[in-house]
Design an enzyme around this catalytic site. Sequence first.
Site, PDB file in Angstrom:
ATOM      1  N   GLY A   1      14.227  19.238 -12.278  1.00  0.00           N
ATOM      2  CA  GLY A   1      15.435  18.438 -12.123  1.00  0.00           C
ATOM      3  C   GLY A   1      16.677  19.253 -11.803  1.00  0.00           C
TER       4      GLY A   1
ATOM      5  CB  CYS B   1       2.412  -8.856   1.576  1.00  0.00           C
ATOM      6  SG  CYS B   1       2.164  -8.170   3.240  1.00  0.00           S
TER       7      CYS B   1
ATOM      8  CB  CYS C   1      -2.070  -7.286   2.736  1.00  0.00           C
ATOM      9  SG  CYS C   1      -0.825  -6.812   1.528  1.00  0.00           S
TER      10      CYS C   1
ATOM     11  CB  CYS D   1       3.271  -4.280   2.342  1.00  0.00           C
ATOM     12  SG  CYS D   1       2.228  -5.159   1.203  1.00  0.00           S
TER      13      CYS D   1
ATOM     14  CB  CYS E   1       0.298  -3.535   4.381  1.00  0.00           C
ATOM     15  SG  CYS E   1       0.408  -5.293   4.715  1.00  0.00           S
TER      16      CYS E   1
END
Lengths: 258, 275
Positions: free
Chosen positions: B30, B239, B242, B264, B270
């Site tokens: 970080g 979606c 899909c 998606c 997808c």
Amino acid sequence: MKDQPLLDVEGLTKRFGDRTACQGVSFALWPGEVLGIVGESGSGKTTLLNLVAGRLAPEAGTICFRLGAGRVVDLARLPETERRRLLRGEIGFVHQNPRDGLRLTVSAGANIGEPLMAAGARHYGTIRNAARAWLQRVEMEEGRIDDLPTTFSGGMQQRLQIARALVSEPRLVLMDEPTGGLDVSVQAKLLDLLRRLVADLHIAAVVVTHDLGVARLLAHRLMVMQRGAVVESGVTDQVLDDPQHPYTQLLVSSVLAA
Amino acid sequence: MSAGYNFAYLDEQTKRMIRRAILKGVALPGYQVPFAGREMPLPYGWGTGGIQVTASIIGPEDRLKVIDQGADDTTNAVSIRRFFAKTAGVATTTRTSEASIIQTRHRIPETPLRAGQIMVFQVPIPEPLRWLEPRESVSRRMHAETDYGSMHVKLYEDIARLGRISTAYDYPVMVNGRYLMRPSPIPRFDNPKLDRSPALMLFGAGREKRIYALPPHTPVKSLDFEDHPFAIERWTERCARCGSNTSFLDEIVVDDRGTRRFICSDTDHCAERRA
């Protein structure tokens, strides 16, 4: 513990180049006491305040502060990490210009809540309630909690700054000309408010001002500074009614009678 | 692989320098490590930081996937993929599961990452404290002192104004309980995927010349309030291609009458579900 000073400053000296802003200043402050520092501009009042607040590092001297647990630390020698950890919420600062002490891009509520969040508050509801309570305490409308400070008048901004400085219930508040730049009636109300808050919360305060009227109203004790040195100090009424030092006499006599 | 360029475009000394920055970043999860970012043959904001990181870690055996807004076929993704195919001669893929290095902007793939994979993020603004504190000297000090309390001011403002935390992307996280980190502009939907991920995550900011990292299995916590806990966005729609209702959906206007479809954002995910 009562007879122990909260703040004990000894021989504080600060130079800017070859000019001396503070020369061997010493004073002590007890819990619940308000110390006024008066003097003309350039006399080192604000430098002294900045030294105590840790914004400046002194060349010489000690600043002993008594922490809640009774431990005494020398703020002039404390490493910054320690300083931040120990003093979080212990010392509040009120600037002359509220814009220096506020975050102008976030709402009034966030301004009051920030010191709490900085100290670790993570409950939105609690923070919000504290902000509301403090708006009330400084006599502002609760409904303005989500307004930006830029939409407030000068006097309201100063109230907001005071709420922000006091919300973490510090034991010492440093104020630099808290009523400077405000008109007389607003000043009077603000002084009233400050006096009440300081008394209610039993806070120790150092108030820097060039206005002897403000000093008389707020301060229990008074310190007069000239060219970086303390020339006279004592109980406020005594200093103002029976000034001993020629400079103090000049200051007192130059106040216009209303 | 085209002649005239060093392997993966950057010269070896530069790659070493960047690897050192990456190693330091991995050692301090970080923490933003400054590095001497190079001019790249594309403008700042198009992924210069990510490309430099990828160029420094890629080897001839690697298989690279590049995504932009979750898609493999958008301009940025296509050109960066071609760039490495050309300058390093590496194999490329659009399949998340087949890739060893995935350079990304905006998304973490829906397909769970596995150990050994490396995510490379393109970061526009690495400093999470920048909006709060414009001075670099002060923000660095705040990092050094773990002085992050004021970050909650932003979340407070969201709740005060809108009743909920509205920060939808680049949602600040605490890394390993120590450093506050900007996860780059991924939706907050992807934040949980950062937490204890088995893959190595590298972040490169080209303009700001900073690199930071999340080693595998690093705890990553999104900032929140006790009474307003962090939550990811959900859709009532599915979606249109899909039928997924668990992946991150893009809302797309498909005609001039304002008809909308939800699709998606992760094209590979997808396509795999449709296959």
